[in-house]
Scaffold this motif. Structure first.
Motif, PDB file in Angstrom:
ATOM      1  N   PHE A   8       0.831  -1.208   0.000  1.00 47.64           N
ATOM      2  CA  PHE A   8       0.000   0.000   0.000  1.00 47.64           C
ATOM      3  C   PHE A   8       0.864   1.257   0.000  1.00 47.64           C
ATOM      4  N   LEU A   9       1.899   1.274   0.837  1.00 48.39           N
ATOM      5  CA  LEU A   9       2.774   2.439   0.902  1.00 48.39           C
ATOM      6  C   LEU A   9       3.482   2.666  -0.428  1.00 48.39           C
ATOM      7  N   TRP A  11       2.559   1.751  -3.632  1.00 44.82           N
ATOM      8  CA  TRP A  11       1.708   2.231  -4.718  1.00 44.82           C
ATOM      9  C   TRP A  11       1.084   3.590  -4.409  1.00 44.82           C
ATOM     10  N   SER A  12       0.756   3.826  -3.146  1.00 45.92           N
ATOM     11  CA  SER A  12       0.196   5.136  -2.803  1.00 45.92           C
ATOM     12  C   SER A  12       1.246   6.229  -2.951  1.00 45.92           C
ATOM     13  N   CYS A  13       2.504   5.903  -2.641  1.00 46.04           N
ATOM     14  CA  CYS A  13       3.578   6.882  -2.839  1.00 46.04           C
ATOM     15  C   CYS A  13       3.771   7.193  -4.314  1.00 46.04           C
ATOM     16  N   ALA A  15       1.437   6.997  -6.566  1.00 42.21           N
ATOM     17  CA  ALA A  15       0.271   7.784  -6.966  1.00 42.21           C
ATOM     18  C   ALA A  15       0.423   9.239  -6.545  1.00 42.21           C
ATOM     19  N   VAL A  16       0.936   9.458  -5.327  1.00 44.53           N
ATOM     20  CA  VAL A  16       1.199  10.826  -4.869  1.00 44.53           C
ATOM     21  C   VAL A  16       2.210  11.501  -5.788  1.00 44.53           C
ATOM     22  N   CYS A 179       6.773  13.216  -1.685  1.00 42.59           N
ATOM     23  CA  CYS A 179       6.738  11.755  -1.532  1.00 42.59           C
ATOM     24  C   CYS A 179       7.481  11.322  -0.271  1.00 42.59           C
ATOM     25  N   TYR A 182       5.335  12.259   2.637  1.00 37.99           N
ATOM     26  CA  TYR A 182       4.193  11.352   2.737  1.00 37.99           C
ATOM     27  C   TYR A 182       4.588  10.045   3.410  1.00 37.99           C
ATOM     28  N   GLN A 183       5.731   9.500   3.028  1.00 41.74           N
ATOM     29  CA  GLN A 183       6.154   8.219   3.579  1.00 41.74           C
ATOM     30  C   GLN A 183       6.506   8.317   5.064  1.00 41.74           C
TER      31      GLN A 183
END
Length: 207
Positions: A8-9, A11-13, A15-16, A179, A182-183
């Motif tokens: 999740f981390l 692919w979401s990163c 996407a961000v 990014c 976000y992480q």
């Protein structure tokens, strides 16, 4: 951190990175017609290409983030005392501020950019570190500032090399910074979810 949460981390990163790259790149293209290779008439195609670049930047940021986590683990096992490792990270961050400014000055950028970029990046890094402290504890301040400034600086190295292009530098640093932020801010939430789930599982009565 299990595989599902890491996935999740990851692919979401990405996407961000894609979203931020498209937004920042579009703003730069609309304000500077020389930015981009096909002009405003191909804005749709350019947005797609910028999204692809953003996905790569997000993946690159993810690599840098986990490289730092590995480095942090190794360094703590070597130094034994966490304050020694934090002192080294703090010193490296300060050195990176002057190093980035000197590099841009040597490349003869605009007489404002060589000091503006390091200062803005530093202030934003300290802002993220402050949020991280509120989220966790005071010991996270220096490592977060180090990650947000120095690791972003290292990750943006390709854009800083060769012929200086301010648009290319900004285009790469903005999504990398966001990014990374976000992480570092999302990681405790994912770990907290795991702890909560594990606690609920262990407290569940056995039939």
């Amino acid at each position: 951190m299990n595989l599902k949460r890491w996935f999740f981390l990851f692919w979401s990163c990405m996407a961000v990175g894609a979203v931020i790259t498209v937004v920042s790149g579009s703003i730069m293209q609309w304000t500077d017609t020389s930015f981009g290779f096909m002009g405003l008439e191909a804005a749709g195609f350019n947005a797609f290409m910028m999204a692809m670049v953003g996905l790569l930047i997000g993946a690159f940021s993810q690599m840098g983030f986990f490289a730092y986590l590995t480095l942090n683990y190794i360094a703590l096992s070597i130094f034994r005392k966490s304050y020694l490792w934090n002192a080294l990270q703090g010193y490296t961050t300060v050195f990176g501020v002057f190093g980035l400014g000197y590099m841009l000055y040597e490349q003869r950028t605009n007489n404002w950019f060589f000091w503006l970029l390091p200062l803005v990046l530093l202030v934003c890094s300290l802002g993220v570190a402050y949020i991280k402290v509120k989220q966790t504890n005071t010991t996270a301040f220096v490592p977060t500032a180090f990650l947000m400034f120095f690791i972003t600086f290292i990750e943006a190295w390709p854009a800083l090399q060769g012929e200086t292009n301010i648009s290319a530098i900004v285009f790469m640093i903005i999504p990398l910074f966001i990014c990374n932020g976000y992480q570092i801010l999302m990681l405790p939430r994912l770990l907290q979810k795991k702890i909560t789930t594990d606690s609920a599982t262990s407290a569940k009565p056995v039939a």
